[in-house]
Design an enzyme around this catalytic site. Sequence first.
Site, short mmCIF file in Angstrom:
data_model
loop_
_atom_site.label_atom_id
_atom_site.label_comp_id
_atom_site.label_asym_id
_atom_site.label_seq_id
_atom_site.Cartn_x
_atom_site.Cartn_y
_atom_site.Cartn_z
N ARG A 1 32.85 132.81 109.14
CA ARG A 1 33.00 134.08 108.42
C ARG A 1 32.71 133.94 106.93
NH1 ARG A 1 38.43 136.29 111.56
NH2 ARG A 1 37.39 136.78 113.52
N ARG B 1 27.24 146.35 101.18
CA ARG B 1 27.76 147.03 102.36
C ARG B 1 28.36 148.40 102.05
NH1 ARG B 1 30.92 145.35 106.44
NH2 ARG B 1 31.16 147.60 106.66
N ARG C 1 32.93 139.36 103.77
CA ARG C 1 34.38 139.33 103.62
C ARG C 1 34.85 139.08 102.20
NH1 ARG C 1 37.15 138.94 108.56
NH2 ARG C 1 38.83 137.70 107.72
N ASP D 1 28.38 140.57 114.54
CA ASP D 1 29.73 140.86 115.02
C ASP D 1 29.72 140.70 116.53
OD1 ASP D 1 32.45 142.34 114.10
OD2 ASP D 1 31.88 143.01 116.11
N TYR E 1 38.25 142.89 124.88
CA TYR E 1 38.16 144.11 124.08
C TYR E 1 37.74 145.29 124.95
CZ TYR E 1 38.76 142.01 119.44
OH TYR E 1 39.27 141.40 118.32
#
Length: 351
Positions: free
Chosen positions: A34, A47, A38, A83, A161
Amino acid sequence: MTASISPRESALVQRLAGRGAAVADAPPSVWFMRQAGRSLPEYRKVREGIGMLESCLMPELAAEITLQPVRRHGVDAGIFFSDIMVPLKLAGIDVNIEPGVGPVLAHPVRSKADIDKLPSVDDVYRTALEPIREAVRLTVAELGSTPLIGFCGAPFTVASYMVEGRPSRDHLRTRALMSAEPELWGRLAQWVAEISGEFLRAQVEAGASAVQLFDSWAGSLSEATYRTHVLPFSTRTFTYVQDLDVPRTHFGVGTGHMLTAILEAGATTVGLDHRTPIPTAVETLPAGTGLQGNLDPALLFSSEKARFTEAERIVREGRAAAGHVVNLGHGVPPQTDPHVLTDLVAFIHEQ
């Protein structure tokens, strides 16, 4: 950038392939899970106003985000900005990343009828992967001799998920489906394995030098349950890239109790979270296994002395493995001071 050597000849790639002895004189290799996004202000800037999944499907933006931490920190690899929900999105599943929540599916998959409605993994899906291929091509062209690591979520985590419909602490619906209707679970997990495998293969064919399968929730299972209901499908995902001669890292959170099973899925390198001691992994896994990890992310918020002491220990213990790449025991927290990561990389390279 102009490549001076093939990315597949780099020290990091050889270490991920379990050939660390070939580059014993090279400085330790390091990248961070990651790291793309972030914590970086430049990431938040590019973004701004763009949804997570949408940004992953914009090739120039995805390439830029992948490159940002390489430029800033001097890490030894880029990790492809994506992702674990992107393969679902490309397959036509109605999924979104809700801020403060995570992945949310409009229609959870819990019955035979739901599974029957899943689209086939065919040329339509492979064509939908073109933005991913283009993003990888753009990234690799800029990285030059720095390798790019491809990425996807493992079948268990992605399928969880889909069943739960959103993040879950206990995955009760998923585990219940496994035990009560194993054939239905198998169909769902196989479908995820196929789209994930195609997703990984597209990245490697476009230029990625290694891949990582990320299983966020596998540690919630016993080894017996994992072997029966999960291992066959993670193995299937890896088969999509086994003929492409790239190192394959398998990382799971809380999976220290089943390291051998994690390796058996088809990995060359086992990623360790911060709970699993490197010496334990060296003793448990077969000779020739690469290791990745495993600085506790909490140390990024500790003192420099504590951070550097632990990093030095990890580098020292990692030398006992066939190959070792320094990483965190999980992803970079979004509150991390970027200067801490830059300084940590410089320190590791000096060891």
